[in-house]
Scaffold this motif. Structure first.
Motif, PDB file in Angstrom:
ATOM      1  N   GLN A   9       0.834  -1.201   0.000  1.00  0.00           N
ATOM      2  CA  GLN A   9       0.000   0.000   0.000  1.00  0.00           C
ATOM      3  C   GLN A   9       0.872   1.255   0.000  1.00  0.00           C
ATOM      4  O   GLN A   9       0.553   2.249  -0.654  1.00  0.00           O
ATOM      5  N   GLU A  13       0.967   4.743  -2.363  1.00  0.00           N
ATOM      6  CA  GLU A  13       0.610   6.009  -1.722  1.00  0.00           C
ATOM      7  C   GLU A  13       1.818   6.817  -1.261  1.00  0.00           C
ATOM      8  O   GLU A  13       1.714   7.627  -0.347  1.00  0.00           O
ATOM      9  N   ALA A  15       3.562   9.419  -2.337  1.00  0.00           N
ATOM     10  CA  ALA A  15       3.462  10.883  -2.301  1.00  0.00           C
ATOM     11  C   ALA A  15       2.608  11.343  -1.122  1.00  0.00           C
ATOM     12  O   ALA A  15       2.975  12.298  -0.421  1.00  0.00           O
ATOM     13  N   ASP A  16       1.508  10.665  -0.868  1.00  0.00           N
ATOM     14  CA  ASP A  16       0.644  11.016   0.262  1.00  0.00           C
ATOM     15  C   ASP A  16       1.357  10.785   1.595  1.00  0.00           C
ATOM     16  O   ASP A  16       1.250  11.593   2.511  1.00  0.00           O
ATOM     17  N   LEU A  17       2.103   9.695   1.686  1.00  0.00           N
ATOM     18  CA  LEU A  17       2.840   9.403   2.918  1.00  0.00           C
ATOM     19  C   LEU A  17       3.900  10.470   3.188  1.00  0.00           C
ATOM     20  O   LEU A  17       4.080  10.901   4.326  1.00  0.00           O
ATOM     21  N   ASN A  19       3.774  13.576   2.279  1.00  0.00           N
ATOM     22  CA  ASN A  19       3.056  14.764   2.746  1.00  0.00           C
ATOM     23  C   ASN A  19       2.622  14.624   4.203  1.00  0.00           C
ATOM     24  O   ASN A  19       2.698  15.585   4.975  1.00  0.00           O
ATOM     25  N   ARG A  20       2.176  13.443   4.598  1.00  0.00           N
ATOM     26  CA  ARG A  20       1.761  13.214   5.984  1.00  0.00           C
ATOM     27  C   ARG A  20       2.938  13.408   6.937  1.00  0.00           C
ATOM     28  O   ARG A  20       2.791  13.950   8.024  1.00  0.00           O
ATOM     29  N   TYR A  23       4.273  17.523   6.277  1.00  0.00           N
ATOM     30  CA  TYR A  23       3.337  18.575   6.652  1.00  0.00           C
ATOM     31  C   TYR A  23       2.460  18.220   7.846  1.00  0.00           C
ATOM     32  O   TYR A  23       1.997  19.096   8.562  1.00  0.00           O
TER      33      TYR A  23
END
Length: 96
Positions: A9, A13, A15-17, A19-20, A23
C-alpha cells in the motif's frame, strides 16, 4: 504513535505518505507481513535523533543495535531488488 502501512500500500501512496510526514508531522512505519520494515520520519526528526545520538555517545546506540539484531537478517531475496526497482541498499560500516 506511528501510522503503520503495508509495503504494498505504501508503494501506491508514497506521495501522500511523504506529505503526511512533512506537513502533518506524522511518523510512518512501513511493514511487510505485519513486521516493521522501515520508518519514514521528517528530516527535522532525523536531525534531532542524530543529535541525541551524538550527545549520548556510543552507549545510546547499543539498545537500538540489539533490538535490530533481534529482528534477524533482512537481506533481499535474489531478484527482489530488480523486481521492485530498488536502486540502492544499505551496507554496514564493514563494507564501506
Amino acid at each position: 504513535m506511528a501510522y503503520e502501512i503495508p509495503v504494498t500500500q505504501a508503494r501506491a501512496e508514497l506521495a501522500d505518505l511523504i506529505n503526511r510526514v512533512v506537513y502533518g508531522g506524522e511518523r510512518v512505519v512501513v511493514t511487510r507481513h505485519g513486521k516493521p520494515l522501515i520508518a519514514l520520519v521528517s528530516a527535522a526528526d532525523l536531525e534531532r535523533l542524530e543529535e541525541m545520538g551524538d550527545r549520548a555517545g556510543v552507549l545510546a546506540e547499543e539498545p537500538v543495535i540489539s533490538s535490530v539484531s533481534r529482528m534477524g537478517s533482512l537481506s533481499s531475496a535474489p531478484g527482489e531488488r530488480r523486481r521492485f526497482g530498488i536502486a540502492a541498499e544499505h551496507r554496514g560500516p564493514e563494507t564501506r
